[in-house]
Design a protein around this motif. Structure first.
Motif, short mmCIF file in Angstrom:
data_model
loop_
_atom_site.label_atom_id
_atom_site.label_comp_id
_atom_site.label_asym_id
_atom_site.label_seq_id
_atom_site.Cartn_x
_atom_site.Cartn_y
_atom_site.Cartn_z
N ASP A 142 134.13 27.42 71.67
CA ASP A 142 133.17 28.08 70.78
C ASP A 142 132.29 29.02 71.58
N ALA A 143 132.00 30.19 71.02
CA ALA A 143 131.12 31.16 71.66
C ALA A 143 130.30 31.87 70.59
N ILE A 144 129.09 32.28 70.95
CA ILE A 144 128.21 33.00 70.04
C ILE A 144 128.36 34.49 70.28
N GLY A 145 128.47 35.26 69.21
CA GLY A 145 128.65 36.70 69.31
C GLY A 145 127.46 37.39 69.95
N PRO A 146 127.63 38.63 70.40
CA PRO A 146 126.55 39.36 71.07
C PRO A 146 125.47 39.81 70.09
N HIS A 147 124.33 40.23 70.66
CA HIS A 147 123.26 40.82 69.86
C HIS A 147 123.76 42.11 69.19
N THR A 148 123.23 42.40 68.02
CA THR A 148 123.61 43.63 67.31
C THR A 148 122.38 44.52 67.10
N ASN A 149 122.65 45.78 66.74
CA ASN A 149 121.60 46.76 66.43
C ASN A 149 120.68 47.02 67.62
N CYS A 150 121.21 46.91 68.82
CA CYS A 150 120.39 47.20 69.99
C CYS A 150 120.26 48.71 70.16
N GLY A 151 119.07 49.21 70.19
CA GLY A 151 118.86 50.64 70.32
C GLY A 151 117.58 50.95 71.06
N ASP A 152 116.76 51.83 70.51
CA ASP A 152 115.53 52.30 71.15
C ASP A 152 114.37 51.41 70.72
N ALA A 153 113.83 50.64 71.65
CA ALA A 153 112.74 49.73 71.32
C ALA A 153 111.49 50.48 70.88
N THR A 154 111.29 51.70 71.37
CA THR A 154 110.10 52.48 70.99
C THR A 154 110.15 52.89 69.54
N GLU A 195 119.19 39.12 65.55
CA GLU A 195 120.04 37.93 65.53
C GLU A 195 120.84 37.84 64.24
N THR A 196 120.76 38.89 63.40
CA THR A 196 121.31 38.81 62.04
C THR A 196 122.79 38.42 62.03
N ASP A 197 123.57 39.09 62.85
CA ASP A 197 125.02 38.89 62.80
C ASP A 197 125.54 37.92 63.85
N ARG A 198 124.64 37.31 64.59
CA ARG A 198 125.10 36.36 65.61
C ARG A 198 125.52 35.05 64.95
N ARG A 199 126.70 34.60 65.29
CA ARG A 199 127.19 33.34 64.76
C ARG A 199 128.18 32.75 65.76
N THR A 200 128.36 31.45 65.66
CA THR A 200 129.31 30.76 66.52
C THR A 200 130.73 30.98 66.00
#
Length: 265
Positions: free
Chosen positions: A77-89, A96-101
């Motif tokens: 089992d593995a958890i998927g990567p973070h999503t929607n990573c972009g410009d923090a500013t 964590e919306t789409d992260r699932r095992t």
């Protein structure tokens, strides 16, 4: 993380390295073996052959040629990567919306061709091997970005197998191996007591590690075995508990079982 590298590590150890206690009245110069290994969410079938091309028989000192291979599957089992990573500013941060095992299945196969030497030193039997090794991993139900070790790796393998007859009722053995293909290392220790001249029982310990085990982590086993031998062959079975060990902390316990057969002719 589940102990998903156990199957890959098990393959680094030869299928059957035990010597038959006491020479039979007739000798052969060929040895074939096979077996199956299973634990939670993993299984492996393997086989091999050893020949003594220049010796009188399989029990005489001299060179050995060994060929082996196997195929199996394991899951983790593995958890998927973070999503929607972009410009923090811009407030576009990782979510964590789409992260699932997710459960992944992986197929594993291996092959090896080794040259070795057999040496009898009184009550001690020693066998040393070196040669070429190949191992292949392939995810069956999608790729896992955190474990991208799919593909075929080639390398060099070395193995040392020791058997010591303590007395008429007891013996001990130690098998060690290492392969540069996927950085696989393995060891197994057994101590046997003869209930009858043909039947031995006792404890076994095992250590396995490869590039998928994780930094500072390895796979361990502790169990019992029974081994029955006859002129020209043997069969052995073992079972017990297995763990994925991270920084000496056992995790993800599982039962395991193995069955091996060997014939000499």
């Amino acid at each position: 993380m589940a102990p998903f590298a156990v199957v890959a590590a098990i393959t680094s150890t030869s299928a059957a390295s035990d010597e038959i206690g006491g020479r039979p009245s007739t000798y052969g110069w060929r040895e074939v073996s096979g077996g199956v290994d299973a634990a939670r969410d993993q299984w492996l079938f393997y086989s091999g052959a050893t020949i003594a091309p220049f010796s009188r028989d399989i029990y005489s000192d001299g060179w050995r040629l060994r060929f082996g291979g196997g195929y199996g599957q394991y899951g983790y089992d593995a958890i998927g990567p973070h999503t929607n990573c972009g410009d923090a500013t811009q407030n576009d941060i990782c979510t964590e919306t789409d992260r699932r095992t997710r459960h992944f299945r992986v197929s594993h196969s291996y092959a090896e061709a080794l040259l070795g030497y057999y040496l009898q030193l009184g009550q001690l039997t020693a066998k040393a091997f070196a040669g070429a090794a190949m191992t292949t991993n392939h995810h069956l139900n999608g790729q896992d970005a955190s474990h991208d070790d799919d593909g075929t790796e080639f390398g060099v393998k070395g193995a040392l197998e020791l058997w010591l007859t303590l007395n008429d009722q007891s013996w001990t053995s130690l098998d060690l191996s290492y392969s540069t293909a996927r950085n696989e290392s393995a060891s197994r220790w057994r101590a046997g007591w003869r209930i009858t001249p043909s039947l031995s029982v006792g404890p076994e310990l095992r250590y396995d590690k490869n590039i998928e085990s994780g930094d500072g982590a390895w796979n361990g086993r502790s169990g019992l075995f029974a081994r029955y031998e006859w002129q020209g062959g043997e069969i052995s079975a073992a079972g017990g508990a297995a763990w994925w060990v991270d920084d000496w902390e056992p995790k993800d316990p599982s039962a395991y079982g193995t069955l091996n057969v060997l014939f000499q002719y």
